[in-house]
Design a protein around this motif. Structure first.
Motif, PDB file in Angstrom:
ATOM      1  N   LEU A  71     -12.226 -58.783  19.687  1.00 17.07           N
ATOM      2  CA  LEU A  71     -11.424 -57.710  20.259  1.00 17.07           C
ATOM      3  C   LEU A  71      -9.947 -58.109  20.255  1.00 17.07           C
ATOM      4  O   LEU A  71      -9.626 -59.297  20.243  1.00 17.07           O
ATOM      5  CB  LEU A  71     -11.889 -57.432  21.691  1.00 17.07           C
ATOM      6  CG  LEU A  71     -13.336 -56.931  21.812  1.00 17.07           C
ATOM      7  CD1 LEU A  71     -13.790 -56.997  23.257  1.00 17.07           C
ATOM      8  CD2 LEU A  71     -13.458 -55.521  21.269  1.00 17.07           C
ATOM      9  N   PRO A 128     -24.145 -53.838  21.852  1.00 14.98           N
ATOM     10  CA  PRO A 128     -23.168 -52.797  21.561  1.00 14.98           C
ATOM     11  C   PRO A 128     -23.800 -51.674  20.734  1.00 14.98           C
ATOM     12  O   PRO A 128     -24.853 -51.857  20.119  1.00 14.98           O
ATOM     13  CB  PRO A 128     -22.091 -53.531  20.748  1.00 14.98           C
ATOM     14  CG  PRO A 128     -22.275 -54.976  21.076  1.00 14.98           C
ATOM     15  CD  PRO A 128     -23.749 -55.148  21.309  1.00 14.98           C
ATOM     16  N   ASP A 129     -23.147 -50.524  20.713  1.00 14.68           N
ATOM     17  CA  ASP A 129     -23.599 -49.420  19.879  1.00 14.68           C
ATOM     18  C   ASP A 129     -23.676 -49.870  18.427  1.00 14.68           C
ATOM     19  O   ASP A 129     -22.933 -50.764  17.992  1.00 14.68           O
ATOM     20  CB  ASP A 129     -22.646 -48.230  19.995  1.00 14.68           C
ATOM     21  CG  ASP A 129     -22.467 -47.784  21.454  1.00 14.68           C
ATOM     22  OD1 ASP A 129     -23.375 -48.029  22.266  1.00 14.68           O
ATOM     23  OD2 ASP A 129     -21.408 -47.201  21.759  1.00 14.68           O
ATOM     24  N   VAL A 183     -20.447 -50.488  16.265  1.00 14.69           N
ATOM     25  CA  VAL A 183     -19.408 -51.408  16.721  1.00 14.69           C
ATOM     26  C   VAL A 183     -19.299 -52.585  15.759  1.00 14.69           C
ATOM     27  O   VAL A 183     -20.296 -53.251  15.444  1.00 14.69           O
ATOM     28  CB  VAL A 183     -19.705 -51.924  18.148  1.00 14.69           C
ATOM     29  CG1 VAL A 183     -18.734 -53.033  18.538  1.00 14.69           C
ATOM     30  CG2 VAL A 183     -19.633 -50.778  19.146  1.00 14.69           C
ATOM     31  N   THR A 206     -25.349 -58.801  23.393  1.00 18.16           N
ATOM     32  CA  THR A 206     -24.268 -59.315  24.229  1.00 18.16           C
ATOM     33  C   THR A 206     -24.816 -60.031  25.455  1.00 18.16           C
ATOM     34  O   THR A 206     -24.581 -61.223  25.650  1.00 18.16           O
ATOM     35  CB  THR A 206     -23.319 -58.184  24.662  1.00 18.16           C
ATOM     36  OG1 THR A 206     -24.087 -57.035  25.054  1.00 18.16           O
ATOM     37  CG2 THR A 206     -22.367 -57.793  23.566  1.00 18.16           C
ATOM     38  N   LEU A 230     -17.502 -60.903  19.675  1.00 21.02           N
ATOM     39  CA  LEU A 230     -16.493 -59.992  20.231  1.00 21.02           C
ATOM     40  C   LEU A 230     -15.412 -60.725  21.018  1.00 21.02           C
ATOM     41  O   LEU A 230     -14.276 -60.254  21.106  1.00 21.02           O
ATOM     42  CB  LEU A 230     -17.165 -58.952  21.131  1.00 21.02           C
ATOM     43  CG  LEU A 230     -18.035 -57.902  20.435  1.00 21.02           C
ATOM     44  CD1 LEU A 230     -18.813 -57.099  21.469  1.00 21.02           C
ATOM     45  CD2 LEU A 230     -17.184 -56.965  19.574  1.00 21.02           C
ATOM     46  N   THR A 238     -21.419 -54.785  11.403  1.00 23.02           N
ATOM     47  CA  THR A 238     -21.595 -53.914  12.565  1.00 23.02           C
ATOM     48  C   THR A 238     -22.791 -54.432  13.361  1.00 23.02           C
ATOM     49  O   THR A 238     -23.622 -55.187  12.842  1.00 23.02           O
ATOM     50  CB  THR A 238     -21.861 -52.464  12.150  1.00 23.02           C
ATOM     51  OG1 THR A 238     -23.111 -52.416  11.427  1.00 23.02           O
ATOM     52  CG2 THR A 238     -20.728 -51.908  11.304  1.00 23.02           C
ATOM     53  N   LEU A 287     -18.234 -49.924  24.543  1.00 20.85           N
ATOM     54  CA  LEU A 287     -19.029 -50.439  23.426  1.00 20.85           C
ATOM     55  C   LEU A 287     -20.523 -50.383  23.724  1.00 20.85           C
ATOM     56  O   LEU A 287     -21.342 -50.617  22.834  1.00 20.85           O
ATOM     57  CB  LEU A 287     -18.641 -51.892  23.116  1.00 20.85           C
ATOM     58  CG  LEU A 287     -17.154 -52.199  22.945  1.00 20.85           C
ATOM     59  CD1 LEU A 287     -16.968 -53.675  22.606  1.00 20.85           C
ATOM     60  CD2 LEU A 287     -16.532 -51.313  21.881  1.00 20.85           C
ATOM     61  N   HIS A 288     -20.867 -50.091  24.979  1.00 21.00           N
ATOM     62  CA  HIS A 288     -22.266 -50.079  25.419  1.00 21.00           C
ATOM     63  C   HIS A 288     -22.588 -48.730  26.059  1.00 21.00           C
ATOM     64  O   HIS A 288     -22.928 -48.634  27.238  1.00 21.00           O
ATOM     65  CB  HIS A 288     -22.534 -51.209  26.422  1.00 21.00           C
ATOM     66  CG  HIS A 288     -22.370 -52.582  25.859  1.00 21.00           C
ATOM     67  ND1 HIS A 288     -21.136 -53.153  25.626  1.00 21.00           N
ATOM     68  CD2 HIS A 288     -23.290 -53.510  25.479  1.00 21.00           C
ATOM     69  CE1 HIS A 288     -21.305 -54.372  25.136  1.00 21.00           C
ATOM     70  NE2 HIS A 288     -22.598 -54.611  25.039  1.00 21.00           N
ATOM     71  N   ASN A 289     -22.461 -47.675  25.273  1.00 25.76           N
ATOM     72  CA  ASN A 289     -22.751 -46.335  25.780  1.00 25.76           C
ATOM     73  C   ASN A 289     -24.250 -46.132  25.931  1.00 25.76           C
ATOM     74  O   ASN A 289     -25.042 -46.671  25.153  1.00 25.76           O
ATOM     75  CB  ASN A 289     -22.197 -45.281  24.817  1.00 25.76           C
ATOM     76  CG  ASN A 289     -20.680 -45.274  24.799  1.00 25.76           C
ATOM     77  OD1 ASN A 289     -20.041 -44.801  25.729  1.00 25.76           O
ATOM     78  ND2 ASN A 289     -20.090 -45.812  23.734  1.00 25.76           N
ATOM     79  N   THR A 344     -13.214 -53.218  29.278  1.00 25.70           N
ATOM     80  CA  THR A 344     -13.133 -53.486  27.840  1.00 25.70           C
ATOM     81  C   THR A 344     -14.469 -53.328  27.121  1.00 25.70           C
ATOM     82  O   THR A 344     -14.554 -52.710  26.048  1.00 25.70           O
ATOM     83  CB  THR A 344     -12.581 -54.909  27.588  1.00 25.70           C
ATOM     84  OG1 THR A 344     -11.258 -55.002  28.125  1.00 25.70           O
ATOM     85  CG2 THR A 344     -12.547 -55.227  26.108  1.00 25.70           C
ATOM     86  N   PHE A 345     -15.539 -53.880  27.690  1.00 21.12           N
ATOM     87  CA  PHE A 345     -16.827 -53.869  26.995  1.00 21.12           C
ATOM     88  C   PHE A 345     -17.638 -52.594  27.247  1.00 21.12           C
ATOM     89  O   PHE A 345     -18.601 -52.337  26.517  1.00 21.12           O
ATOM     90  CB  PHE A 345     -17.668 -55.078  27.425  1.00 21.12           C
ATOM     91  CG  PHE A 345     -17.063 -56.408  27.083  1.00 21.12           C
ATOM     92  CD1 PHE A 345     -16.857 -56.777  25.759  1.00 21.12           C
ATOM     93  CD2 PHE A 345     -16.685 -57.296  28.083  1.00 21.12           C
ATOM     94  CE1 PHE A 345     -16.308 -58.012  25.438  1.00 21.12           C
ATOM     95  CE2 PHE A 345     -16.133 -58.525  27.772  1.00 21.12           C
ATOM     96  CZ  PHE A 345     -15.930 -58.880  26.447  1.00 21.12           C
TER      97      PHE A 345
END
Length: 360
Positions: A302, A293-294, A297, A218, A260, A320, A178-180, A174-175
């Motif tokens: 969620l 997170p990016d 986001v 996070t 989140l 964001t 969001l953390h690319n 899931t997370f």
């Protein structure tokens, strides 16, 4: 990490504290257990309970050796002690103007209390090391720092995010989207040094070096170091020290994880104070990896998150990550706060639509 490494001046840390201190009782998570289904299930429960009940926990067996740990602290000292003040100015992060932790934060940038300004210096590097230039002294170490950043991201941050998701009984991935690693965001590596202060400054600030606060990402990853100064605010409203475990990690949750997950996990209040007598006069060098997170986001719960326990803002007003991060960085230590609830130790400020508290 397989990168060939150039020689680096050795950093000699402070001796281990000799005092009997009031330490927080924090769980220890053996990350090597994640490699089996049974171990992963066990860790998911441990991490969930640790993050919900304590807000902090240790990680051991993360895959890097004590020698690699010592090496990264040696490298961490380079941009702080091996770079001239003149060159540091060229890489000043200008936090208040940019809302970004990239480059240097000089000493005396933040107001602590009673006119006293901080004695904290750090050098911050985005997960994409190539987004900005770096001081000459650090150039030989960039290849291994790039590997170290990737290790923190993929071998520590992502596994912990999976365990946190499993602890909520939601899909373990899931997370992760969001953390690319290759998207625009401010996940970053920090080398940070607290310098000793005068007795007058200690008296004016009641020995507080960094006010009680929550991180805004996070998951925060602190590479454990021997100077005992980090404290967490425990459920019984008492501040307790975080102990030193060699080659361990200290993990805590930040605001973005709280937002989140709809409050399932809470951002943890922590601060830094003057070290005990046996470690006074020594600097405190730290290595951190702050997961965020990016930038694009939206920090609303969620779909699988439980109901809000303590609504901080309406879903449609959720910022964001990029906007919230900029607001927190620009405001911290340089904007007015107000005392609340009749408590002289609690101060608040609005960051967008979010009420942020500081604890002294």
């Amino acid at each position: 990490m397989t990168v060939s490494v150039p020689p680096v001046p050795r950093y000699v840390p402070a001796p281990t504290a000799t005092e009997q201190l009031d330490y927080a009782d924090l769980p220890i998570v053996d990350l090597s257990k994640i490699n089996t289904p049974e171990g992963k299930a066990e860790l998911a429960t441990t991490v969930r309970d640790a993050m919900k009940d304590k807000g902090f926990f240790y990680v051991i067996n993360h895959g890097l050796t004590p020698e690699q740990n010592e090496r990264i602290f040696n490298v961490a000292n380079v941009p702080l002690d091996q770079v001239s003040d003149e060159e540091k100015m060229k890489f000043d992060g200008k936090l208040q103007q940019t809302g970004s932790y990239q480059g240097y934060k000089p000493r005396q940038y933040w107001h602590v209390d009673n006119g006293v300004r901080d004695q904290i210096e750090h050098y911050n590097m985005n997960k994409d090391l190539h987004r900005k230039g770096h001081p000459n002294a650090l150039q030989p170490y960039l290849p291994e720092l790039e590997e170290f950043i990737k290790y923190n991201h993929f071998n520590i941050l992502h596994p912990l995010l999976r365990l946190l998701a499993l602890g909520m009984n939601i899909d373990e991935e899931t997370f992760i989207p969001l953390h690319n690693f290759d998207r625009v965001g401010e996940t970053f590596l920090r080398f940070m040094k607290y310098h000793p202060r005068s007795e007058d400054d200690e008296a004016k600030t009641k020995n507080v070096w960094l006010k009680g606060h929550t991180d805004f990402g996070t998951v925060s990853i602190l590479w454990s170091q021997p100077v005992v100064a980090l404290q967490i605010l425990c459920p019984d409203e008492k501040w307790r020290y975080v102990n030193y475990i060699p080659n361990a990690l200290v993990i805590n949750a930040g605001d973005a994880l709280e937002f989140l997950t709809g409050g399932f996990y809470r951002a943890t209040i922590h601060r830094v104070v003057q070290p005990p007598e046996s470690q006074r006069g020594y600097p405190r060098l730290g290595v951190f990896y702050f997961g965020m997170p990016d930038d694009d986001v939206k920090l609303s719960p969620l779909p699988d998150a439980p109901e809000w326990v303590d609504r901080r803002f309406k879903n449609e007003e959720a910022p964001t990550m990029g906007d919230y991060r900029k607001g927190r960085i620009i405001a911290y230590g340089n904007s007015e706060t107000k005392k609340v609830d009749g408590k002289e130790t609690v101060e608040v400020q609005m960051i967008g639509n979010v009420l942020v508290k500081h604890y002294n």
